[in-house]
Design a protein around this motif. Structure first.
Motif, PDB file in Angstrom:
ATOM      1  N   ALA A  86     -19.301  -9.729  26.680  1.00  0.00           N
ATOM      2  CA  ALA A  86     -20.693 -10.208  25.476  1.00  0.00           C
ATOM      3  C   ALA A  86     -19.868 -10.997  24.350  1.00  0.00           C
ATOM      4  N   ILE A  87     -18.538 -10.700  24.093  1.00  0.00           N
ATOM      5  CA  ILE A  87     -17.966 -11.540  23.034  1.00  0.00           C
ATOM      6  C   ILE A  87     -17.822 -12.862  23.470  1.00  0.00           C
ATOM      7  N   ALA A  88     -17.811 -13.292  24.561  1.00  0.00           N
ATOM      8  CA  ALA A  88     -17.209 -14.679  25.206  1.00  0.00           C
ATOM      9  C   ALA A  88     -18.726 -15.335  25.604  1.00  0.00           C
ATOM     10  N   PHE A  89     -19.546 -14.433  26.057  1.00  0.00           N
ATOM     11  CA  PHE A  89     -20.636 -15.009  26.597  1.00  0.00           C
ATOM     12  C   PHE A  89     -22.082 -13.846  26.229  1.00  0.00           C
ATOM     13  N   PRO A  90     -22.597 -14.085  24.978  1.00  0.00           N
ATOM     14  CA  PRO A  90     -23.970 -13.358  24.775  1.00  0.00           C
ATOM     15  C   PRO A  90     -24.642 -12.654  25.713  1.00  0.00           C
ATOM     16  N   ALA A  91     -24.947 -11.415  25.597  1.00  0.00           N
ATOM     17  CA  ALA A  91     -25.792 -10.561  26.785  1.00  0.00           C
ATOM     18  C   ALA A  91     -27.088 -10.403  26.070  1.00  0.00           C
ATOM     19  N   PRO A  92     -28.172 -10.532  26.847  1.00  0.00           N
ATOM     20  CA  PRO A  92     -29.385 -10.251  26.338  1.00  0.00           C
ATOM     21  C   PRO A  92     -29.599  -8.869  25.780  1.00  0.00           C
ATOM     22  N   ALA A  93     -29.233  -7.605  26.360  1.00  0.00           N
ATOM     23  CA  ALA A  93     -29.339  -6.419  26.057  1.00  0.00           C
ATOM     24  C   ALA A  93     -28.435  -5.913  24.851  1.00  0.00           C
ATOM     25  N   LEU A  94     -27.339  -6.799  24.688  1.00  0.00           N
ATOM     26  CA  LEU A  94     -26.307  -6.312  23.456  1.00  0.00           C
ATOM     27  C   LEU A  94     -26.374  -7.114  22.352  1.00  0.00           C
ATOM     28  N   THR A  95     -26.359  -6.452  21.151  1.00  0.00           N
ATOM     29  CA  THR A  95     -25.858  -7.362  20.050  1.00  0.00           C
ATOM     30  C   THR A  95     -24.376  -7.405  19.690  1.00  0.00           C
ATOM     31  N   ARG A  96     -23.833  -8.433  19.507  1.00  0.00           N
ATOM     32  CA  ARG A  96     -22.397  -8.589  19.126  1.00  0.00           C
ATOM     33  C   ARG A  96     -22.376  -9.033  17.557  1.00  0.00           C
ATOM     34  N   VAL A  97     -21.730  -8.259  16.519  1.00  0.00           N
ATOM     35  CA  VAL A  97     -21.311  -8.746  15.311  1.00  0.00           C
ATOM     36  C   VAL A  97     -19.851  -8.593  15.014  1.00  0.00           C
ATOM     37  N   PRO A  98     -19.565  -9.958  14.573  1.00  0.00           N
ATOM     38  CA  PRO A  98     -18.078 -10.153  14.157  1.00  0.00           C
ATOM     39  C   PRO A  98     -17.771  -9.797  12.390  1.00  0.00           C
ATOM     40  N   VAL A  99     -16.850  -9.061  12.318  1.00  0.00           N
ATOM     41  CA  VAL A  99     -16.008  -9.045  10.874  1.00  0.00           C
ATOM     42  C   VAL A  99     -14.709  -9.844  10.998  1.00  0.00           C
ATOM     43  N   ARG A 100     -14.405 -10.738  10.394  1.00  0.00           N
ATOM     44  CA  ARG A 100     -13.231 -11.379  10.303  1.00  0.00           C
ATOM     45  C   ARG A 100     -12.458 -11.371   9.029  1.00  0.00           C
ATOM     46  N   VAL A 101     -11.108 -10.950   9.223  1.00  0.00           N
ATOM     47  CA  VAL A 101     -10.195 -10.859   8.173  1.00  0.00           C
ATOM     48  C   VAL A 101      -8.833 -11.712   8.276  1.00  0.00           C
ATOM     49  N   ARG A 102      -8.083 -11.836   7.227  1.00  0.00           N
ATOM     50  CA  ARG A 102      -6.617 -12.631   7.566  1.00  0.00           C
ATOM     51  C   ARG A 102      -5.590 -11.605   7.039  1.00  0.00           C
ATOM     52  N   VAL A 103      -4.995 -11.107   7.729  1.00  0.00           N
ATOM     53  CA  VAL A 103      -3.812  -9.865   7.517  1.00  0.00           C
ATOM     54  C   VAL A 103      -2.718 -10.465   6.906  1.00  0.00           C
ATOM     55  N   GLN A 104      -2.369 -10.108   5.841  1.00  0.00           N
ATOM     56  CA  GLN A 104      -0.942 -10.535   5.264  1.00  0.00           C
ATOM     57  C   GLN A 104       0.065  -9.454   5.139  1.00  0.00           C
ATOM     58  N   PRO A 105       1.329  -9.708   5.766  1.00  0.00           N
ATOM     59  CA  PRO A 105       2.252  -8.469   6.013  1.00  0.00           C
ATOM     60  C   PRO A 105       2.550  -7.669   5.065  1.00  0.00           C
TER      61      PRO A 105
END
Length: 133
Positions: free
Chosen positions: A114-133
């Protein structure tokens, strides 16, 4: 009315860093975080839903971190063992956390697909961050 597949929930997801002293710092999209940080999530959902939280490093295949249980309305995101926290230890660079949820929990393979190809019965929500060591 028409009877059909249940509608996927509408979900808004935000993240915060939980500091060692227990305080929380809200994050915006693409904010810098430290590999020593732990993320927690707040969701606003239209319906109760079951889902999975996944972690994706750059464009690599997402990995399932755990199950998520959502009640309707505003809430802190809960897993099987209470408040769901994601440690960023060992992470570096661009990381996306995905919440994939529906009226019934997706399987790990359904969630990754579902992340690559949205599915009608599923909701997908991203949270993007940049991690510094």
């Amino acid at each position: 009315g028409l009877k059909g597949a249940p509608l996927p929930p509408a979900i808004e997801l935000s993240a915060a860093v939980r500091a060692r002293d227990g305080s929380f710092r809200p994050l915006g999209a693409g904010d810098l975080v430290s590999a020593r940080d732990t993320l927690v999530f707040r969701a606003q959902t239209s319906l109760a839903a079951e889902g999975l939280l996944l972690l994706q490093r750059g464009s690599a295949r997402p990995e399932v971190l755990g199950a998520v249980h959502l009640a309707g309305g505003p809430q802190l995101v809960q897993g099987d063992d209470g408040l769901l926290g994601v440690s960023l230890e060992g992470e570096q660079g661009d990381v996306t956390l995905w919440l994939v949820a529906g009226p019934k929990a997706p399987s790990p393979s359904e969630a990754v697909a579902a992340i690559a190809f949205p599915a009608p019965a599923l909701t997908r929500v991203p949270v993007r961050v940049r991690v510094q060591p």
